[in-house]
Scaffold this active site. Structure first.
Site, PDB file in Angstrom:
ATOM      1  N   ASP A  28       0.875  -1.173   0.000  1.00  0.00           N
ATOM      2  CA  ASP A  28       0.000   0.000   0.000  1.00  0.00           C
ATOM      3  C   ASP A  28       0.912   1.223   0.000  1.00  0.00           C
ATOM      4  O   ASP A  28       2.127   1.109   0.194  1.00  0.00           O
ATOM      5  CB  ASP A  28      -0.889  -0.024   1.258  1.00  0.00           C
ATOM      6  CG  ASP A  28      -1.840   1.164   1.322  1.00  0.00           C
ATOM      7  OD1 ASP A  28      -2.259   1.647   0.260  1.00  0.00           O
ATOM      8  OD2 ASP A  28      -2.155   1.621   2.434  1.00  0.00           O
ATOM      9  N   SER A  29       0.327   2.398  -0.140  1.00  0.00           N
ATOM     10  CA  SER A  29       1.127   3.612  -0.046  1.00  0.00           C
ATOM     11  C   SER A  29       1.616   3.820   1.396  1.00  0.00           C
ATOM     12  O   SER A  29       2.556   4.566   1.623  1.00  0.00           O
ATOM     13  CB  SER A  29       0.289   4.819  -0.486  1.00  0.00           C
ATOM     14  OG  SER A  29      -0.803   4.997   0.406  1.00  0.00           O
ATOM     15  N   TYR A  60      -0.826   8.315  -2.432  1.00  0.00           N
ATOM     16  CA  TYR A  60      -0.950   8.096  -3.871  1.00  0.00           C
ATOM     17  C   TYR A  60      -1.999   9.034  -4.472  1.00  0.00           C
ATOM     18  O   TYR A  60      -1.969   9.337  -5.649  1.00  0.00           O
ATOM     19  CB  TYR A  60      -1.366   6.644  -4.156  1.00  0.00           C
ATOM     20  CG  TYR A  60      -0.258   5.609  -4.075  1.00  0.00           C
ATOM     21  CD1 TYR A  60       1.083   5.982  -3.932  1.00  0.00           C
ATOM     22  CD2 TYR A  60      -0.552   4.256  -4.162  1.00  0.00           C
ATOM     23  CE1 TYR A  60       2.087   5.016  -3.864  1.00  0.00           C
ATOM     24  CE2 TYR A  60       0.443   3.287  -4.103  1.00  0.00           C
ATOM     25  CZ  TYR A  60       1.758   3.666  -3.955  1.00  0.00           C
ATOM     26  OH  TYR A  60       2.747   2.712  -3.903  1.00  0.00           O
ATOM     27  N   GLY A  61      -2.958   9.428  -3.623  1.00  0.00           N
ATOM     28  CA  GLY A  61      -4.094  10.228  -4.084  1.00  0.00           C
ATOM     29  C   GLY A  61      -3.706  11.426  -4.945  1.00  0.00           C
ATOM     30  O   GLY A  61      -4.375  11.728  -5.922  1.00  0.00           O
ATOM     31  N   CYS A  91      -4.441  -1.774  -1.696  1.00  0.00           N
ATOM     32  CA  CYS A  91      -4.580  -0.346  -1.971  1.00  0.00           C
ATOM     33  C   CYS A  91      -5.556  -0.204  -3.130  1.00  0.00           C
ATOM     34  O   CYS A  91      -5.300  -0.735  -4.219  1.00  0.00           O
ATOM     35  CB  CYS A  91      -3.207   0.207  -2.366  1.00  0.00           C
ATOM     36  SG  CYS A  91      -3.249   1.886  -2.978  1.00  0.00           S
ATOM     37  N   ASN A  92      -6.653   0.478  -2.897  1.00  0.00           N
ATOM     38  CA  ASN A  92      -7.652   0.613  -3.967  1.00  0.00           C
ATOM     39  C   ASN A  92      -7.111   1.449  -5.125  1.00  0.00           C
ATOM     40  O   ASN A  92      -7.410   1.170  -6.288  1.00  0.00           O
ATOM     41  CB  ASN A  92      -8.923   1.275  -3.433  1.00  0.00           C
ATOM     42  CG  ASN A  92      -9.650   0.397  -2.445  1.00  0.00           C
ATOM     43  OD1 ASN A  92      -9.218   0.245  -1.309  1.00  0.00           O
ATOM     44  ND2 ASN A  92     -10.751  -0.200  -2.883  1.00  0.00           N
ATOM     45  N   CYS A 202     -11.015   2.817   0.280  1.00  0.00           N
ATOM     46  CA  CYS A 202      -9.581   3.086   0.425  1.00  0.00           C
ATOM     47  C   CYS A 202      -9.151   2.386   1.704  1.00  0.00           C
ATOM     48  O   CYS A 202      -9.841   2.484   2.725  1.00  0.00           O
ATOM     49  CB  CYS A 202      -9.327   4.589   0.525  1.00  0.00           C
ATOM     50  SG  CYS A 202      -7.646   5.010   1.055  1.00  0.00           S
ATOM     51  N   THR A 203      -8.037   1.659   1.628  1.00  0.00           N
ATOM     52  CA  THR A 203      -7.671   0.825   2.773  1.00  0.00           C
ATOM     53  C   THR A 203      -7.217   1.636   3.988  1.00  0.00           C
ATOM     54  O   THR A 203      -7.104   1.093   5.081  1.00  0.00           O
ATOM     55  CB  THR A 203      -6.578  -0.196   2.383  1.00  0.00           C
ATOM     56  OG1 THR A 203      -5.495   0.506   1.760  1.00  0.00           O
ATOM     57  CG2 THR A 203      -7.130  -1.234   1.435  1.00  0.00           C
ATOM     58  N   HIS A 204      -6.967   2.917   3.810  1.00  0.00           N
ATOM     59  CA  HIS A 204      -6.653   3.755   4.981  1.00  0.00           C
ATOM     60  C   HIS A 204      -7.916   4.118   5.777  1.00  0.00           C
ATOM     61  O   HIS A 204      -7.830   4.417   6.956  1.00  0.00           O
ATOM     62  CB  HIS A 204      -5.991   5.067   4.546  1.00  0.00           C
ATOM     63  CG  HIS A 204      -4.511   4.951   4.302  1.00  0.00           C
ATOM     64  ND1 HIS A 204      -4.000   4.467   3.125  1.00  0.00           N
ATOM     65  CD2 HIS A 204      -3.451   5.250   5.089  1.00  0.00           C
ATOM     66  CE1 HIS A 204      -2.668   4.494   3.185  1.00  0.00           C
ATOM     67  NE2 HIS A 204      -2.314   4.964   4.367  1.00  0.00           N
TER      68      HIS A 204
HETATM   69  N1  DGL Z   1      -4.706   3.077   0.877  1.00  0.00           N
HETATM   70  C1  DGL Z   1      -4.723   3.515  -0.476  1.00  0.00           C
HETATM   71  C2  DGL Z   1      -6.008   3.198  -1.187  1.00  0.00           C
HETATM   72  O1  DGL Z   1      -6.636   2.215  -0.822  1.00  0.00           O
HETATM   73  C3  DGL Z   1      -3.897   4.687  -0.836  1.00  0.00           C
HETATM   74  C4  DGL Z   1      -4.454   6.032  -0.651  1.00  0.00           C
HETATM   75  C5  DGL Z   1      -3.447   7.116  -0.918  1.00  0.00           C
HETATM   76  O2  DGL Z   1      -2.263   6.893  -0.682  1.00  0.00           O
HETATM   77  O3  DGL Z   1      -3.905   8.176  -1.351  1.00  0.00           O
HETATM   78  O4  DGL Z   1      -6.425   3.841  -2.113  1.00  0.00           O
END
Ligand code: DGL
Length: 241
Positions: A28-29, A60-61, A91-92, A202-204
């Site tokens: 993931d990020s 990543y967004g 990570c989505n 989003c996994t966060h």
């Molecule tokens: N956890 C990530 C996701 O599921 C990354 C979000 C990010 O880094 O912006 O999209």
């Protein structure tokens, strides 16, 4: 958010991959994907697991599709060099932009991606309005479009970006006025539309569940981590030792 990142590069590991004990990699990020890795370990506690948090590029967004795709390939190659025969894009955003390309260009490895849990949300809603909280990458990706089309007939799907959520999650999601304001702002359009079920795309975002529940007590929040972990466990079981 700078710091440690992907470390493993080519080396002899790649050549000796077949000699290594089987392993599964997650990335993931940042720390969001740990929820998925933890769900997998709850199912297969003896598995050899690697986890990469790409803090150098988190979040990543705000990045372009090509850049995220490049990160995903570098990390996947590093995990494969360590012996990973399954790579979970926990990570989505990476799933939205890199999953198809990874499957096409790294055919020897099994990839599992995140998919917004729209199907269970559509089955649960009583108002007929389902919210999806995710990054802009995820919401503009093919996976989201197709899942919404396939599973949400008769249900209205309202997307919203969790602006500032990843930063909040990475810094511990403290319960304070500022955190509550960030969460309230993102939820506002979903609540105004009448959503009673909200998919965490989003996994966060599950790391913000206490804040989300406090702001929207009548809403059910769905996290696909366990479903994805189950899929990874099934693939794990099918691997030869
Ligand atoms: N956890 C990530 C996701 O599921 C990354 C979000 C990010 O880094 O912006 O999209």
């Amino acid at each position: 958010m700078k710091g440690g990142s992907v470390a493993v590069s080519d080396s002899g590991l790649a050549r000796n991959r077949d000699a290594l004990e089987k392993a599964i990699g997650f990335f993931d990020s940042g720390i969001g994907g740990l929820c998925v890795a933890r769900a997998f370990l709850a199912l297969r506690p003896a598995a050899r697991v690697f986890y990469v948090a790409d803090w150098e590029h988190c979040p990543y967004g705000g990045r372009g599709d090509d850049e995220i795709r490049g990160c995903a390939f570098r990390i996947a190659d590093s995990l494969m060099a360590l012996g990973a025969r399954i790579v979970v894009l926990a990570c989505n955003s990476a799933s939205a932009v890199a999953l198809d390309a990874l499957r096409r260009e790294r055919p020897g490895i099994q990839f599992v991606g995140m998919e917004p849990a729209i199907k269970p949300a559509a089955a649960l809603t009583r108002t007929g309005v389902v919210g999806v909280l995710a990054t802009a990458h995820t919401l503009s990706g093919r996976l989201f479009r197709e899942t919404a089309l396939r599973h949400a007939s008769g249900v209205r799907v309202v997307p919203a970006v969790g602006e500032g959520f990843v930063e909040l999650a990475e810094t511990g999601a403290r319960d304070c006025a500022e955190s509550r304001a960030v969460v309230r702002r993102a939820l506002a359009p979903l609540l105004a539309a009448g959503c009673d079920v909200v998919v965490l795309g989003c996994t966060h975002y599950p790391l913000l569940l206490p804040l989300l529940r406090a702001e929207a007590p009548g809403v059910r929040f769905l996290d696909p981590a366990t479903a994805v972990a189950r899929r990874a466990a099934a693939l794990w079981d099918a691997l030869s030792p």
